[in-house]
Design an enzyme around this catalytic site. Sequence first.
Site, PDB file in Angstrom:
ATOM      1  N   GLY A 141      63.820  -9.692 -15.937  1.00  0.00           N
ATOM      2  CA  GLY A 141      64.145  -9.700 -14.433  1.00  0.00           C
ATOM      3  C   GLY A 141      64.935  -8.552 -14.099  1.00  0.00           C
ATOM      4  N   THR A 158      68.491 -10.841   3.017  1.00  0.00           N
ATOM      5  CA  THR A 158      68.390 -12.151   2.131  1.00  0.00           C
ATOM      6  C   THR A 158      68.032 -13.303   2.920  1.00  0.00           C
ATOM      7  OG1 THR A 158      70.495 -12.660   1.995  1.00  0.00           O
ATOM      8  CG2 THR A 158      69.667 -10.903   0.129  1.00  0.00           C
ATOM      9  N   GLY A 182      59.026 -17.218  -2.924  1.00  0.00           N
ATOM     10  CA  GLY A 182      58.852 -15.966  -2.492  1.00  0.00           C
ATOM     11  C   GLY A 182      58.716 -14.630  -3.430  1.00  0.00           C
ATOM     12  N   ALA A 183      59.517 -14.874  -4.740  1.00  0.00           N
ATOM     13  CA  ALA A 183      59.190 -13.728  -5.649  1.00  0.00           C
ATOM     14  C   ALA A 183      57.592 -13.820  -5.807  1.00  0.00           C
ATOM     15  CB  ALA A 183      60.086 -14.209  -6.704  1.00  0.00           C
ATOM     16  N   ALA A 199      55.059 -19.965  -6.929  1.00  0.00           N
ATOM     17  CA  ALA A 199      54.409 -19.647  -5.758  1.00  0.00           C
ATOM     18  C   ALA A 199      55.429 -19.699  -4.596  1.00  0.00           C
ATOM     19  CB  ALA A 199      53.436 -20.683  -5.269  1.00  0.00           C
ATOM     20  N   LYS A 250      64.986 -13.142   6.037  1.00  0.00           N
ATOM     21  CA  LYS A 250      63.501 -12.146   5.699  1.00  0.00           C
ATOM     22  C   LYS A 250      62.404 -12.330   6.416  1.00  0.00           C
ATOM     23  CE  LYS A 250      64.418 -12.017   0.563  1.00  0.00           C
ATOM     24  NZ  LYS A 250      63.686 -12.033  -0.737  1.00  0.00           N
TER      25      LYS A 250
HETATM   26  P1  NDP Z   1      61.697 -20.051  -4.283  1.00  0.00           P
HETATM   27  O1  NDP Z   1      62.614 -21.354  -4.109  1.00  0.00           O
HETATM   28  O2  NDP Z   1      60.937 -19.423  -3.214  1.00  0.00           O
HETATM   29  O3  NDP Z   1      60.566 -20.466  -5.529  1.00  0.00           O
HETATM   30  C1  NDP Z   1      61.021 -21.159  -6.557  1.00  0.00           C
HETATM   31  C2  NDP Z   1      59.724 -21.405  -7.298  1.00  0.00           C
HETATM   32  O4  NDP Z   1      60.303 -21.812  -8.685  1.00  0.00           O
HETATM   33  C3  NDP Z   1      58.652 -22.182  -6.661  1.00  0.00           C
HETATM   34  O5  NDP Z   1      57.308 -21.898  -7.263  1.00  0.00           O
HETATM   35  C4  NDP Z   1      58.985 -23.650  -7.540  1.00  0.00           C
HETATM   36  O6  NDP Z   1      58.087 -24.558  -7.401  1.00  0.00           O
HETATM   37  C5  NDP Z   1      59.242 -23.259  -9.005  1.00  0.00           C
HETATM   38  N1  NDP Z   1      60.476 -24.025  -9.564  1.00  0.00           N
HETATM   39  C6  NDP Z   1      61.806 -24.245  -9.444  1.00  0.00           C
HETATM   40  N2  NDP Z   1      61.997 -25.188 -10.249  1.00  0.00           N
HETATM   41  C7  NDP Z   1      61.115 -25.699 -10.758  1.00  0.00           C
HETATM   42  C8  NDP Z   1      60.968 -26.746 -11.935  1.00  0.00           C
HETATM   43  N3  NDP Z   1      62.227 -27.457 -12.206  1.00  0.00           N
HETATM   44  N4  NDP Z   1      59.797 -27.092 -12.391  1.00  0.00           N
HETATM   45  C9  NDP Z   1      58.531 -26.392 -11.803  1.00  0.00           C
HETATM   46  N5  NDP Z   1      58.713 -25.347 -10.951  1.00  0.00           N
HETATM   47  C10 NDP Z   1      59.946 -24.978 -10.339  1.00  0.00           C
HETATM   48  O7  NDP Z   1      62.319 -18.924  -4.957  1.00  0.00           O
HETATM   49  P2  NDP Z   1      62.180 -17.385  -5.112  1.00  0.00           P
HETATM   50  O8  NDP Z   1      60.604 -17.154  -5.555  1.00  0.00           O
HETATM   51  O9  NDP Z   1      63.027 -16.660  -4.193  1.00  0.00           O
HETATM   52  O10 NDP Z   1      62.999 -16.981  -6.416  1.00  0.00           O
HETATM   53  C11 NDP Z   1      62.510 -17.420  -7.919  1.00  0.00           C
HETATM   54  C12 NDP Z   1      63.379 -16.748  -8.817  1.00  0.00           C
HETATM   55  O11 NDP Z   1      63.036 -15.423  -8.670  1.00  0.00           O
HETATM   56  C13 NDP Z   1      64.822 -16.935  -8.799  1.00  0.00           C
HETATM   57  O12 NDP Z   1      65.366 -17.218 -10.052  1.00  0.00           O
HETATM   58  C14 NDP Z   1      65.298 -15.812  -8.215  1.00  0.00           C
HETATM   59  O13 NDP Z   1      66.709 -15.427  -8.724  1.00  0.00           O
HETATM   60  C15 NDP Z   1      64.419 -14.695  -8.678  1.00  0.00           C
HETATM   61  N6  NDP Z   1      64.363 -13.422  -8.205  1.00  0.00           N
HETATM   62  C16 NDP Z   1      64.559 -12.231  -8.980  1.00  0.00           C
HETATM   63  C17 NDP Z   1      64.286 -11.130  -8.340  1.00  0.00           C
HETATM   64  C18 NDP Z   1      64.344  -9.864  -9.225  1.00  0.00           C
HETATM   65  O14 NDP Z   1      64.548  -8.716  -8.727  1.00  0.00           O
HETATM   66  N7  NDP Z   1      64.720 -10.055 -10.604  1.00  0.00           N
HETATM   67  C19 NDP Z   1      63.939 -10.957  -7.073  1.00  0.00           C
HETATM   68  C20 NDP Z   1      63.931 -12.094  -6.311  1.00  0.00           C
HETATM   69  C21 NDP Z   1      63.880 -13.320  -6.938  1.00  0.00           C
HETATM   70  P3  NDP Z   1      57.638 -25.475  -6.089  1.00  0.00           P
HETATM   71  O15 NDP Z   1      56.841 -24.800  -5.310  1.00  0.00           O
HETATM   72  O16 NDP Z   1      57.079 -26.759  -6.896  1.00  0.00           O
HETATM   73  O17 NDP Z   1      59.017 -26.014  -5.607  1.00  0.00           O
END
Ligand code: NDP
Length: 283
Positions: free
Chosen positions: A248, A67, A133-134, A131, A71
């Site tokens: 999810g 994690t 990691g997920a 945009a 990664k």
């Molecule tokens: P990251 O921190 O890499 O990305 C977060 C994303 O959410 C970015 O695109 C960010 O936008 C956006 N975001 C967060 N807050 C806001 C907001 N208030 N308004 C608009 N955009 C927002 O996190 P991950 O990609 O790693 O994880 C994202 C989600 O996926 C988490 O909830 C995680 O728990 C979940 N997940 C679920 C998995 C599953 O198996 N179900 C596996 C992996 C992750 P910006 O770029 O503008 O900051």
Amino acid sequence: MSQNFLKPITACFGQPVAENPTQVMIEAAYQQLGLDWRYITLEVSPDDLAAAVAGARAMGFRGFNCTIPHKVAVIEHLDGLGESAAVMQAVNCVVRRGDQLIGENTDGKGFVEGVKKLRDPKGKNVVLLGAGGAARAIAVELALSGAAKIILVNRTPQRGLETKALLDDQLDVATELITWDKPYAIPEGTDFLINATSIGLYPDVGAQLDLQYDTLQAETFVSDVVFNPPATHLIREAKRRGCETLDGLEMLVGQGVIGVDYWAGTSPEPKVMREALEQVFAS
Ligand code: NDP
């Protein structure tokens, strides 16, 4: 020597948590398969990552998850990468194959496998919210599965541009980037709408995506990566409008199924894993 030490071991290299839902889910799968295996959570600091991977090799671990923050950094300690891990340059699952440790990325695979059981993304139009990691993992797997177009909708343009460039440079899929600075209207002809942001994740369960919900059509397949709680505002809205949905928790289970299959060479029962997760999140 304790008897536990002789059991095949898989692990998660990451940060400490009181109860790791992945551990509970994977060990439920081992039990269901009748495997006397363990999945343990190990705190590994960035400075110790090389030694931890060497230790996993020396002790014959069947594999381990990585994690944040490992990664990307883990890659230089491995012997090779699977296809999507190579495209993303990020690994969340390491697998022993012969005497080699190979890095895979199961984040997007778990999602796309789940989707494919319900609807094939080949040739389809996708709107992907987020945009990070997920989102990147899902976008890569959808492109590898033949999606025709992916519209990336992200608040921060720079992160959106990086994900778009990764898709444009390495995969055969049309892309468009929208900066998410006002309520987003879902375009007509959207086959898949996927939330890959963390909006709605516990404890911020009341948070809503900034969407024009009346543009959501019943024909659109809707999915959300947020797994706690699985019945997010988006999933509830989509169901209310007659859309087919995938939550999810299914994605989390999907990547767990693939991980166990990689390590043990046999597929566990997803239902058992989902039930184990539901118990963790209910407690
Ligand atoms: P990251 O921190 O890499 O990305 C977060 C994303 O959410 C970015 O695109 C960010 O936008 C956006 N975001 C967060 N807050 C806001 C907001 N208030 N308004 C608009 N955009 C927002 O996190 P991950 O990609 O790693 O994880 C994202 C989600 O996926 C988490 O909830 C995680 O728990 C979940 N997940 C679920 C998995 C599953 O198996 N179900 C596996 C992996 C992750 P910006 O770029 O503008 O900051």
